[in-house]
Design a protein around this motif. Sequence first.
Motif, short mmCIF file in Angstrom:
data_model
loop_
_atom_site.label_atom_id
_atom_site.label_comp_id
_atom_site.label_asym_id
_atom_site.label_seq_id
_atom_site.Cartn_x
_atom_site.Cartn_y
_atom_site.Cartn_z
N UNK A 118 17.68 146.86 -41.13
CA UNK A 118 18.54 147.43 -42.17
C UNK A 118 18.75 146.42 -43.29
N UNK A 119 18.97 145.15 -42.92
CA UNK A 119 19.19 144.12 -43.93
C UNK A 119 17.98 143.98 -44.85
N UNK A 120 16.79 143.95 -44.28
CA UNK A 120 15.59 143.81 -45.10
C UNK A 120 15.36 145.05 -45.96
N UNK A 121 15.73 146.22 -45.46
CA UNK A 121 15.62 147.42 -46.29
C UNK A 121 16.61 147.37 -47.46
N UNK A 122 17.81 146.84 -47.20
CA UNK A 122 18.80 146.73 -48.27
C UNK A 122 18.42 145.67 -49.30
N UNK A 123 17.60 144.71 -48.91
CA UNK A 123 17.14 143.70 -49.86
C UNK A 123 16.40 144.35 -51.02
N UNK A 124 15.63 145.39 -50.71
CA UNK A 124 14.91 146.09 -51.76
C UNK A 124 15.89 146.73 -52.74
N UNK A 125 16.94 147.35 -52.21
CA UNK A 125 17.97 147.90 -53.07
C UNK A 125 18.67 146.82 -53.90
N UNK A 126 18.81 145.62 -53.32
CA UNK A 126 19.42 144.52 -54.05
C UNK A 126 18.57 144.14 -55.26
N UNK A 127 17.25 144.18 -55.12
CA UNK A 127 16.37 143.88 -56.24
C UNK A 127 16.65 144.83 -57.39
N UNK A 128 16.68 146.13 -57.10
CA UNK A 128 16.95 147.13 -58.14
C UNK A 128 18.35 146.97 -58.70
N UNK A 129 19.34 146.73 -57.84
CA UNK A 129 20.72 146.61 -58.30
C UNK A 129 20.95 145.42 -59.19
N UNK A 130 20.39 144.27 -58.83
CA UNK A 130 20.58 143.06 -59.62
C UNK A 130 19.97 143.21 -61.00
N UNK A 131 18.77 143.78 -61.06
CA UNK A 131 18.13 143.98 -62.36
C UNK A 131 18.90 144.99 -63.21
N UNK A 132 19.47 146.01 -62.58
CA UNK A 132 20.26 147.00 -63.30
C UNK A 132 21.52 146.36 -63.89
#
Length: 242
Positions: A118-132
């Motif tokens: 789950x943590x590694x899957x959320x890392x992908x969302x973190x990439x999108x969120x940080x750039x946003x």
Amino acid sequence: MPSETLTQQFATEYAKGAVPGMLRAIRTIKRANNLILAGALAASYLHQAHYLATLGAGMFAWIVPAVFDLAMLSMLTITQTTGMATDAKRAAMKILVVVVSISAAVNFAAPGPLGLRVIFALVVGLVAGVEWVAAKIRPDFAAIEACEVSVITEVHPNRKLDPEVAKARAAKAAATRRAKQEAAAAAARAAEETARARAARAAERARARQEKTMVLEQAELDQLLTQGRAAYAKEIGAHRAP
């Protein structure tokens, strides 16, 4: 003339350093976001590559995740760039959803404890969120103007700014910002319409050239067929002659 109090002196120095401090904060936040983005991309990339390598993907285990992560970064840049064409942003958003979903699915599918997956899957969302979030970082000019009015009132108590004047100034500043934003949007729309018109004219010229070429080729073909039939008829006539 009465001397300034300590509070007034502090307010004066604070006002002097407000803009440089804000600019430093924006630069610091953007640098931190870049580091977070790099770390999240590296973690996601290495995790996906290691998992695909265990599946026997070979060298493609290191190429495919890089392609998806770079595509994610590219689509985010397009969606958050001011002045980008609306249809380009919509297309980039659609591709972004697909890329993020695939990358998160691969990270989650990797073997390991559920929490780690789950943590590694959320890392992908973190990439999108940080750039946003990085694309949204900008000064709040209305808050700056309100702070300026407050500081002026505190530093010069005998020159209190009338609330209606302050309100009028803030409204004028907001109207100026809106006018600039509308002008920028209108310029972007005009540039987009110009580009579309040029593309349409280029397509029309290409179509006309293609039609002209087809007409010439058809004329040449008809001429060859006519000459061939004439030669054939002549040859038949020569054979029939006594």
